[in-house]
Design an enzyme around this catalytic site. Structure first.
Site, PDB file in Angstrom:
ATOM      1  N   SER A 124       0.825  -1.209   0.000  1.00 53.24           N
ATOM      2  CA  SER A 124       0.000   0.000   0.000  1.00 53.24           C
ATOM      3  C   SER A 124       0.862   1.262   0.000  1.00 53.24           C
ATOM      4  O   SER A 124       1.707   1.441  -0.881  1.00 53.24           O
ATOM      5  CB  SER A 124      -0.945  -0.045   1.213  1.00 53.24           C
ATOM      6  N   HIS A 158      -7.682  -5.297  -0.327  1.00 54.52           N
ATOM      7  CA  HIS A 158      -6.483  -4.473  -0.185  1.00 54.52           C
ATOM      8  C   HIS A 158      -5.593  -4.899   0.979  1.00 54.52           C
ATOM      9  O   HIS A 158      -4.361  -4.939   0.844  1.00 54.52           O
ATOM     10  CB  HIS A 158      -6.882  -3.011  -0.008  1.00 54.52           C
ATOM     11  N   ASP A 210      -9.239  -2.903  -5.747  1.00 50.84           N
ATOM     12  CA  ASP A 210      -9.108  -3.938  -4.707  1.00 50.84           C
ATOM     13  C   ASP A 210      -9.915  -3.621  -3.461  1.00 50.84           C
ATOM     14  O   ASP A 210      -9.677  -4.187  -2.400  1.00 50.84           O
ATOM     15  CB  ASP A 210      -7.635  -4.146  -4.339  1.00 50.84           C
TER      16      ASP A 210
END
Length: 701
Positions: free
Chosen positions: A297, A658, A607
Site C-alpha cells: 500500500s 487491499h 481492490d
C-alpha cells in the site's frame, strides 16, 4: 367669536402618559404570552423528538449492545491463558485513573479450562487470528527444496504500524510506552479518554512534527505491524511462511515507520531512510547478497521516495548505482502508485466509503465517539497521508466528458467530485439564503415563498485538476504550506526536467515526475487484487455558509489587481462565513446505472481501497516508457482475482482485498518465490482491462 387653540393641561399629559403605560403593559403581557407559548411548543417538540428517537439512539438499546459487543469481542480475542491476568490488568487500568478498589482473590483456572474447551469447539476457519492455513505456503515451497536466499525487508502501509507514546509530560504519563495506535489499549483510550488520545496523535500544524510536550514513535520489531489488534493479522501470514523456509531475525526485517509524518520528516525526525539504508548495506556486507524489498500500500510510495533519496548526493549519498548493487527485487503489494481517491474525501470532509456505508446505528455511534470534524482535524494534521493524493490530474483521471476507466453510462468518473444537489438550508432573518458579505453588496438569493427552507444552486462538478486546488483552498493555510513544500501531483514528460527532479525531494513520491533508478538488473513485481468495488469518485452535497479553517487562519492577504492575483487562495476583505459545508451525499444510491453509486460513492474497479488505474497503469504502461524507466527495469504485473470464500471472515486463501491480500496463498507464494531465488517463475497475469485503460491515459502531451 374668535376660535382659539386649546393648550394642553397637566391632566391631558397625565392621561396620555397613563394610556402609554397601559399600552406598554399590554404589549409586555402579549410578549410574555407569546414567549410562554413558544416555550410550551419547544417543550412539546423536545418531548416528541425524545419519544420518536430511533431505537438505536436510545440508551436502552446502546447499553445492552455495548455489553453484547464486549462479550463477543472477548470470546474472539481473549486467549484462555490470559484469563488469570485479567484482575491484575484491571487493577493497573484503575491506577491510571487514580482509582483504588480491592478485588477478592478469585481462582480463574476453572474458567480458563472451560474457556479453552469452548474455543476448541469453534471451527478453525472461523477464528480471526487463525484460519487453518498457517505455514501452508511455506511448507509447499520448502517441499520443493527451496530455502532462504536473499535477505528480505518488509515495509508496511498506512495505519498498519503501531504507534507508541514516549511522552513524559505529567498529563501523558499514563500513556507511556503504551500503543496509542493499534492494540486494545488504543480502543480503551478512544472510549474513555478520547480528547487526550486525539491530542496525542495530532501533529504540529506548522512543523508537521511532535507538538510541545508530546512524543509518539513507531513501534519496533515484527510486532509493530504483524497484527493491528490481537486476532486481526496484517503481516503475520507472510512472516509465518517466510519462517518455514528458514527466515528469522538475521535475514528478515520489518521496517515500521510513523505514517503520520511526511516522507521528508520521516528522515528529518526519525532518520528512517538512513536506518533503512544501513540495514540493507549490512545484509550485503554480512551475507554477500542483495535484498528483496516487499512494500504494501502506502509502503510502495515510501519505497519510491527511498529509491531517489538513497541516490541523491544531498541526502543518502549512495550514488547512481546504489540500488543496482544492493537491491535484487522489489515487490509492491497493492501499491498506491498514482494515489487514492479516498484521500481527497478524507481531507475535504473527514469521510470515506468506510464511514458513509455504516448502518444507522453504526453511523450514530461513530459520530458520537469520533465525529467527521474530529476525523477531518486528524487527517489534516497527518501530512503522510497526503502522499497518496491522486497524481497526474486530468491526464490520468479523466476530464468532464470521459475517463480512461469509464464504462457505458451517463456519467463519467472524470468528474471526481460531482454535486447532485445541495441540502436544504435554513434562511436568515431577512428570508434570504445569502452570506453576510454578499448581503452588504446587495446580492441575495431568494427563498421560495411557501417554505422556510430552500435549495441552493448546484455547485460546479470538478475534475482532478479542479478538485485538488478547490479542496486545498478549504484547508488551513498551514496544511496548504505543508503540502506544497513536501509533495507534487503533476505529470512531467520532459526528460531533462525528469533528470533535474532527481534532486527535488518534493517529486519523489510521484512516479510521473521521477525516473526509476539506474538498476538494469533489478526485478520489479507489481502485485495487486482486482474484482472488488472500489471508491473512484463522489457525489457531494453542500449546506449552509460557515467560517472555514482557511479564513480563520488567513493573514492580511491583499490584492491590488483582480487580473493579477495569485496564491493558494484569495481572501475576503473581512472575516466572514463564505464557505459551505460539504459532505458525501450518502442518501443517494443508484446501483442500476453506471457508474454504480452506493451512499454517494461512485464505484469503479480495484481492490476495495485503491483504484485499478493507480494499482496498475504505471506497471503495464508508464514504466514501460523510457522517460520514466531509462534503465529498462523489467516490470512484471500480477493481478490476483478477488474470489473470497463468503463463509470466512477474512476471505480465505483466494481473497485479494487491499489488506487481506497479505494472507492470500497466491501473494505469499509470490513473495516466497522471489525470496528463495525462483522469481523467474513469476509471469505477467492480467485479468482486468488495465492495458486498455492505460492506453487511454494521456502519457504524451
Amino acid at each position: 367669536m374668535i376660535p382659539r387653540k386649546r393648550t394642553k393641561t397637566w391632566a391631558d399629559a397625565s392621561t396620555a402618559q397613563l394610556e402609554r403605560s397601559v399600552q406598554e403593559q399590554a404589549e409586555v403581557h402579549h410578549m410574555a404570552d407569546e414567549l410562554s407559548e413558544e416555550v410550551k411548543g419547544m417543550k412539546a417538540k423536545f418531548r416528541k423528538a425524545r419519544d420518536e428517537r430511533r431505537f438505536y439512539a436510545k440508551t436502552r438499546f446502546l447499553f445492552p449492545l455495548g455489553i453484547a459487543l464486549g462479550i463477543v469481542l472477548g470470546l474472539i480475542f481473549i486467549e484462555p491463558s490470559n484469563l488469570p491476568d485479567i484482575p491484575g490488568q484491571f487493577s493497573v487500568f484503575l491506577e491510571d485513573y487514580d482509582l483504588s478498589l480491592s478485588f477478592p482473590q478469585i481462582d480463574l483456572s476453572r474458567v480458563q479450562a472451560e474457556w479453552k474447551r469452548l474455543i476448541s469447539t469453534i471451527p478453525e476457519p472461523w477464528k480471526l487470528n487463525t484460519d487453518g492455513r498457517e505455514f501452508q505456503v511455506g511448507d509447499e515451497i520448502k517441499a520443493r527444496g527451496l530455502s532462504a536466499n536473499y535477505p528480505v525487508v518488509l515495509i508496511p502501509g498506512i495505519v498498519s504500524t503501531g504507534l507508541e507514546s514516549w511522552s513524559t509530560s505529567p498529563e501523558y504519563r499514563a500513556f507511556f510506552r503504551q500503543k496509542v495506535w493499534g492494540g486494545f489499549h488504543m480502543l480503551s483510550q478512544v472510549t474513555f479518554n478520547r480528547e487526550k488520545w486525539m491530542s496525542t496523535l495530532l501533529l504540529d500544524p506548522v512543523t508537521g512534527l511532535d507538538p510541545e510536550g508530546v512524543k509518539v514513535r513507531a513501534a519496533e520489531g515484527f510486532d509493530a505491524a504483524s497484527s493491528f489488534i490481537q486476532g486481526y493479522w496484517i503481516w503475520s501470514k507472510v512472516i509465518e511462511n517466510l519462517a518455514v523456509v528458514n527466515y528469522d531475525t538475521n535475514n528478515l526485517v520489518l521496517a515500521p515507520y510513523d505514517w503520520r509524518l511526511s516522507t521528508y520528516n520521516l528522515e528529518e525526525r526519525d532518520g528512517y531512510f538512513s536506518r533503512l539504508k544501513t540495514t540493507i548495506e549490512s545484509f550485503k556486507r554480512r551475507q554477500g547478497k542483495k535484498s528483496v524489498i516487499a512494500a504494501h500500500s502506502m509502503g510502495s510510495t515510501v519505497l519510491l521516495y527511498f529509491l531517489k533519496w538513497v541516490e541523491s548526493p544531498e541526502h543518502g549519498r549512495g550514488g547512481p548505482d546504489w540500488v543496482e548493487n544492493h537491491i535484487h527485487s522489489i515487490v509492491t503489494i497493492a501499491g498506491t502508485h498514482l494515489g487514492v481517491a479516498k484521500t481527497i474525501a478524507a481531507l475535504l470532509s473527514g469521510e470515506m466509503r468506510d464511514t458513509v456505508e455504516l448502518n444507522p446505528a453504526g453511523a450514530y455511534v461513530l459520530e458520537r465517539f469520533f465525529s467527521k470534524k474530529e476525523r477531518q482535524t486528524l487527517f489534516r494534521s497527518w501530512a503522510g497521508g497526503a502522499s497518496m493524493w491522486v497524481k497526474g490530474g486530468n491526464a490520468v483521471w479523466g476530464n468532464a466528458t470521459h475517463a480512461p476507466d469509464d464504462g457505458e453510462g451517463d456519467h463519467t468518473h472524470g468528474e471526481l467530485i460531482s454535486f447532485r444537489q445541495m441540502a436544504p438550508i435554513a434562511s436568515n432573518d431577512n428570508g434570504r439564503d445569502t452570506p453576510p458579505f454578499l448581503e452588504e453588496q446587495g446580492q441575495t438569493v431568494s427563498v421560495h415563498a411557501a417554505t422556510t427552507q430552500l435549495e441552493a444552486p448546484v455547485s460546479k462538478n470538478m475534475t482532478a485538476d479542479e478538485a485538488g486546488p478547490w479542496i486545498l483552498e478549504h484547508t488551513p493555510l498551514t496544511f496548504q504550506k505543508m503540502i506544497t513544500t513536501n509533495y507534487s501531483y503533476g505529470i512531467e514528460r520532459d526528460e531533462e526536467a525528469l533528470k533535474r527532479n532527481d534532486l527535488d525531494h518534493t517529486k519523489w513520491t510521484n512516479p510521473l515526475e521521477i525516473r526509476l533508478p539506474n538498476a538494469p538488473s533489478l526485478n520489479f513485481y507489481c502485485v495487486y487484487g482486482h474484482g472488488k468495488d472500489t471508491e473512484r469518485s463522489y457525489w457531494y452535497t453542500s449546506g449552509p455558509y460557515e467560517y472555514d479553517d482557511v479564513i480563520s487562519s488567513a493573514g492580511p492577504d491583499t490584492c491590488s489587481n483582480d487580473t493579477t492575483c495569485t496564491g493558494s487562495s484569495l481572501r475576503p476583505p473581512l472575516d466572514l462565513p463564505l464557505s459551505r459545508k460539504s459532505w458525501i451525499d450518502k442518501d443517494y444510491t443508484n446501483e442500476s446505472g453506471y457508474p454504480k453509486v452506493r451512499n454517494g460513492v461512485k464505484l469503479g474497479e480495484g481492490d476495495g481501497t485503491v483504484s485499478l488505474l493507480s494499482l496498475g497503469a504505471m506497471c503495464v504502461e508508464g514504466w514501460k516508457q523510457g522517460r520514466w524507466n531509462p534503465a529498462g527495469i523489467k516490470i512484471t504485473t500480477v493481478e490476483l482475482p478477488h474470489r473470497p470464500e463468503i463463509t470466512l471472515p477474512r476471505g480465505g486463501a483466494n481473497t485479494s482485498d487491499h489488506v487481506d491480500i497479505l494472507g492470500s496463498n497466491m501473494l505469499n507464494e509470490i513473495v516466497l518465490k522471489v525470496a528463495t531465488g525462483v522469481g523467474d517463475e513469476i509471469k505477467d497475469n492480467i485479468v482486468s482491462n488495465i492495458r486498455e485503460y492505460a492506453k487511454k491515459i494521456s502519457w504524451d502531451a
